[in-house]
Design a protein around this motif. Structure first.
Motif, mmCIF file in Angstrom:
data_model
loop_
_atom_site.group_PDB
_atom_site.id
_atom_site.type_symbol
_atom_site.label_atom_id
_atom_site.label_comp_id
_atom_site.label_asym_id
_atom_site.label_seq_id
_atom_site.Cartn_x
_atom_site.Cartn_y
_atom_site.Cartn_z
ATOM 1 N N GLY A 66 0.797 -1.219 0.000
ATOM 2 C CA GLY A 66 0.000 0.000 0.000
ATOM 3 C C GLY A 66 0.830 1.270 0.000
ATOM 4 O O GLY A 66 0.356 2.312 -0.464
ATOM 5 N N ASN A 67 2.077 1.217 0.491
ATOM 6 C CA ASN A 67 2.912 2.422 0.519
ATOM 7 C C ASN A 67 3.248 2.908 -0.880
ATOM 8 O O ASN A 67 3.360 4.116 -1.122
ATOM 9 C CB ASN A 67 4.195 2.157 1.309
ATOM 10 C CG ASN A 67 3.927 1.934 2.783
ATOM 11 O OD1 ASN A 67 2.893 2.352 3.306
ATOM 12 N ND2 ASN A 67 4.842 1.254 3.459
ATOM 13 N N GLU A 68 3.429 1.983 -1.820
ATOM 14 C CA GLU A 68 3.734 2.380 -3.189
ATOM 15 C C GLU A 68 2.571 3.120 -3.831
ATOM 16 O O GLU A 68 2.772 3.940 -4.727
ATOM 17 C CB GLU A 68 4.097 1.139 -4.018
ATOM 18 C CG GLU A 68 5.367 0.438 -3.571
ATOM 19 C CD GLU A 68 6.598 1.297 -3.772
ATOM 20 O OE1 GLU A 68 6.595 2.130 -4.701
ATOM 21 O OE2 GLU A 68 7.556 1.161 -2.985
ATOM 22 N N LEU A 69 1.364 2.837 -3.390
ATOM 23 C CA LEU A 69 0.189 3.493 -3.954
ATOM 24 C C LEU A 69 -0.204 4.738 -3.166
ATOM 25 O O LEU A 69 -0.718 5.698 -3.747
ATOM 26 C CB LEU A 69 -0.992 2.505 -3.978
ATOM 27 C CG LEU A 69 -0.767 1.175 -4.712
ATOM 28 C CD1 LEU A 69 -1.991 0.286 -4.555
ATOM 29 C CD2 LEU A 69 -0.463 1.413 -6.175
ATOM 30 N N GLU A 70 0.028 4.712 -1.886
ATOM 31 C CA GLU A 70 -0.465 5.797 -1.032
ATOM 32 C C GLU A 70 0.381 7.056 -1.119
ATOM 33 O O GLU A 70 -0.146 8.171 -1.198
ATOM 34 C CB GLU A 70 -0.528 5.309 0.421
ATOM 35 C CG GLU A 70 -0.987 6.354 1.422
ATOM 36 C CD GLU A 70 -2.409 6.812 1.178
ATOM 37 O OE1 GLU A 70 -2.680 8.014 1.340
ATOM 38 O OE2 GLU A 70 -3.241 5.959 0.806
ATOM 39 N N TYR A 71 1.708 6.915 -1.103
ATOM 40 C CA TYR A 71 2.583 8.084 -1.023
ATOM 41 C C TYR A 71 3.021 8.517 -2.416
ATOM 42 O O TYR A 71 4.206 8.500 -2.773
ATOM 43 C CB TYR A 71 3.768 7.776 -0.108
ATOM 44 C CG TYR A 71 3.313 7.388 1.279
ATOM 45 C CD1 TYR A 71 2.828 8.344 2.163
ATOM 46 C CD2 TYR A 71 3.321 6.054 1.684
ATOM 47 C CE1 TYR A 71 2.374 7.994 3.423
ATOM 48 C CE2 TYR A 71 2.871 5.697 2.938
ATOM 49 C CZ TYR A 71 2.406 6.676 3.808
ATOM 50 O OH TYR A 71 1.943 6.321 5.047
#
Length: 356
Positions: A66-71
């Motif tokens: 999810g970090n690759e999509l969120e930030y």
């Protein structure tokens, strides 16, 4: 994508059986129905509405990081949007403008990552939903946009924790590689060392001329040489200034309590000489002393008057014989007044001690 946006599909020739009298020439654009014109908007502009959801839901469904999509500022659209964009002359890189119909004052600009969302849905990073006051399942308006490349941006960290990083500019440069555009007034979010940092966009300047009136103040940062400046963090408080050292006024000095510093004494006279001859006729001091700390002076302890005789007030016996048990055997003449010892002087009844 560039070729797809510039090429129209081929059509049957004029002699074909399916050609009608109302058909357009092959070199023209394809005919569009009223529904298609309503959904696509004018030629070259993509516009549609979707129900928005956060990218964390998609990451959970597909077991992705999810970090690759969120930030980042990349959104995920459905495959039908890809088909529509393929028929439009949309400028590259693809930029989109997001707007909340219930809060039209805030508009953001972003890029697209993938076209794998469910039909009628769009996935957004959660910080974008926060900026536009969107909740899960709200309607969001989306349209393609053409924005200039950026020349200058001024950013403001929302907390002082960001400036405590050893090299904040390097961290920001690395994080902004996942972003496509920056819009004045937005607050984006980055992740560094497992900690989130919110960064506000205070000012943006494009390459070339300034923004036109009523134009969105947004710049593209893809393959752009952007100068970055920082403003003080939003929660920064300047430390209080230390007062400069100032000499204390005379009124607070302990010397003011001294009678020597009073106006009644007058200025000291220093013209005289302090020799013994001139001081011989000086009067003895008749005043009283004082302590510098203001405490009263203790009276000196009285001592007994000194004795006039080295032998005390008791009678002195001369020529006393003492026995073995320490008792007085006899003799002994009490010394009378004016008696002296030594030097052949006489004591009492004519007896002489020492020297004759």
């Amino acid at each position: 994508w560039r070729q797809a946006s510039l090429r129209w599909p081929s059509f049957p020739s004029a002699g074909s059986a399916c050609q009608t009298s109302t058909s357009r020439p092959p070199s023209g654009p394809p005919p569009h129905t009223a529904l298609q014109l309503h959904m696509w908007g004018r030629r070259g502009v993509f516009a549609d509405s979707f129900r928005c959801h956060s990218v964390s839901l998609l990451a959970a469904e597909q077991h992705r990081d999810g970090n690759e999509l969120e930030y980042s500022d990349k959104i995920i659209l459905p495959p039908s949007s890809l088909e529509k964009l393929a028929h439009l002359e949309v400028t590259y890189p693809m930029m989109f403008e997001l707007a909340n119909p219930r809060y039209v004052a805030r508009r953001l600009h972003c890029g697209v990552l993938e076209f794998i969302a469910q039909e009628g849905m769009v996935y957004l990073p959660y910080w974008m939903m926060e900026n536009m006051h969107l909740n899960e399942g709200d309607i969001v308006h989306l349209k393609s946009a053409s924005i200039p490349k950026g020349r200058f941006v001024k950013l403001q960290p929302q907390t002082t924790d960001f400036i405590k990083i050893s090299n904040p500019k390097a961290v920001l440069e690395s994080s902004l590689r996942k972003f496509s555009a920056l819009t004045k007034g937005e607050t984006f979010r980055i992740l560094y060392n497992k900690k989130k940092y919110d960064i506000g966009v205070v000012e943006v300047k494009p390459e070339g001329p300034a923004f036109a009136p009523n134009a969105p103040q947004a710049v593209c940062i893809i393959e752009a040489d952007v100068e970055v400046d920082f403003e003080a963090p939003a929660d920064y408080v300047e430390p209080p200034k230390q007062p400069s050292p100032v000499a204390s006024p005379l009124s607070t000095s302990p010397l003011t309590k001294s009678p020597l510093a009073g106006p009644s004494m007058g200025a000291p006279i220093l013209d005289g000489d302090s020799s013994d001859e001139e001081m011989s006729d000086a009067k003895p001091f008749e005043g009283s002393g004082f302590r510098l700390d203001g405490k009263p002076i203790k009276a000196p302890k009285s001592s007994p008057p000194p004795s006039t005789s080295m032998l005390g007030n008791g009678a002195v016996k001369v020529g006393v014989r003492i026995g073995g048990d320490g008792s007085v055997l006899g003799g002994g003449f009490p010394a009378s007044g004016g008696q002296t010892l030594g030097g052949g002087q006489t004591l009492g009844g004519g007896q002489t001690l020492g020297g004759g």
